[in-house]
Design an enzyme around this catalytic site. Structure first.
Site: not given
Ligand code: HPA
Length: 234
Positions: A20, A24, A43, A87, A90, A162, A181, A204, A217
């Protein structure tokens, strides 16, 4: 050049890795490819082409979210002849057994919508990875010391969510992780009869709140890039 990619025809390899983050893309190209050359900076969405073990590879940033990825993947396929699109990114862990640093191979990617929703209409299309790529990536991952999970992921349209009820349903149905993605990548690959896979590092965790420290990372993302490259050329 295409609308959003400045490369000349022939400057993009048939195998494309898609992080993404454009920075990277640069890090992965400089770390894993030989003779990497910048082929796109429109861009600031950097793309590089070089070789890995003698095979030509492009590493092109996709941006965040399915609308952005969709633009790059459409142009990579239609205007540059991309055949294999992986892809590398993360994701947020959604199951207790999924730990930060683990690698996830996304067999399927559920979503509430993708940019392709408009043509699918009432169909709930099931975006799925290319089986050969998935098998090859599983073999590549099993030969290294990473926690590995293979299964369904959730491609969300939001990072700042939300609708916790959606995540709850995903968790309840065994979804391993969330990212933003893969569902559109798999849908476009299906439409154009190309090979696609998402190889993801858990950065995470939604339940535990744990997050990969910045210092770690690179190492974890390195495993993911090598798994993707080995799968592409097995
Ligand atoms: N939400 C959406 N996309 C992500 C997250 C997440 O917590 N962590 C890494 N990509």
């Amino acid at each position: 050049m295409s609308t959003h990619i400045g490369a000349e025809p022939g400057q993009i390899a048939p195998t494309v890795l898609l992080p993404g983050d454009p920075y990277r893309a640069r890090w992965a190209a400089e770390t894993f490819l030989e003779g990497a050359e910048l082929v796109n900076d429109v861009r600031g969405m950097l793309g590089f082409t070089g070789t890995w073990k003698g095979h030509r590879v492009t590493i092109q940033g996709s941006g965040m979210g399915m609308p952005s990825l969709s633009i790059y993947v459409n142009e990579l396929i239609r205007d540059y002849g991309a055949e294999t699109l992986i892809r590398i990114g993360s994701c947020g862990g959604m199951q207790e057994k999924v730990k930060v640093r683990d690698v996830i191979l996304a067999m399927t990617a559920s979503s509430i919508s993708t940019p392709s929703r408009g043509i699918m209409k009432e169909i709930n299309f099931a975006p799925a990875a290319d089986w050969g790529l998935l098998q090859a990536a599983a073999r590549a991952a099993e030969s290294r010391e990473v926690g590995l999970h293979i299964g369904g992921i959730y491609s969300s349209d939001t990072f700042y969510d939300e609708r916790p009820d959606l995540n709850e349903q995903m968790v309840r149905h065994g979804i391993l992780a969330v990212e933003m993605e893969a569902a559109e990548l798999y849908t476009l690959a299906a439409r154009h009869a190309k090979r696609a896979l998402a190889v993801l590092t858990v950065s995470d965790h939604l339940q535990t709140g744990e997050a990969l420290p910045a210092s770690e990372r690179e190492r974890s993302f390195g495993d993911m890039v090598e798994i993707a490259l080995e799968a592409a050329f097995e």
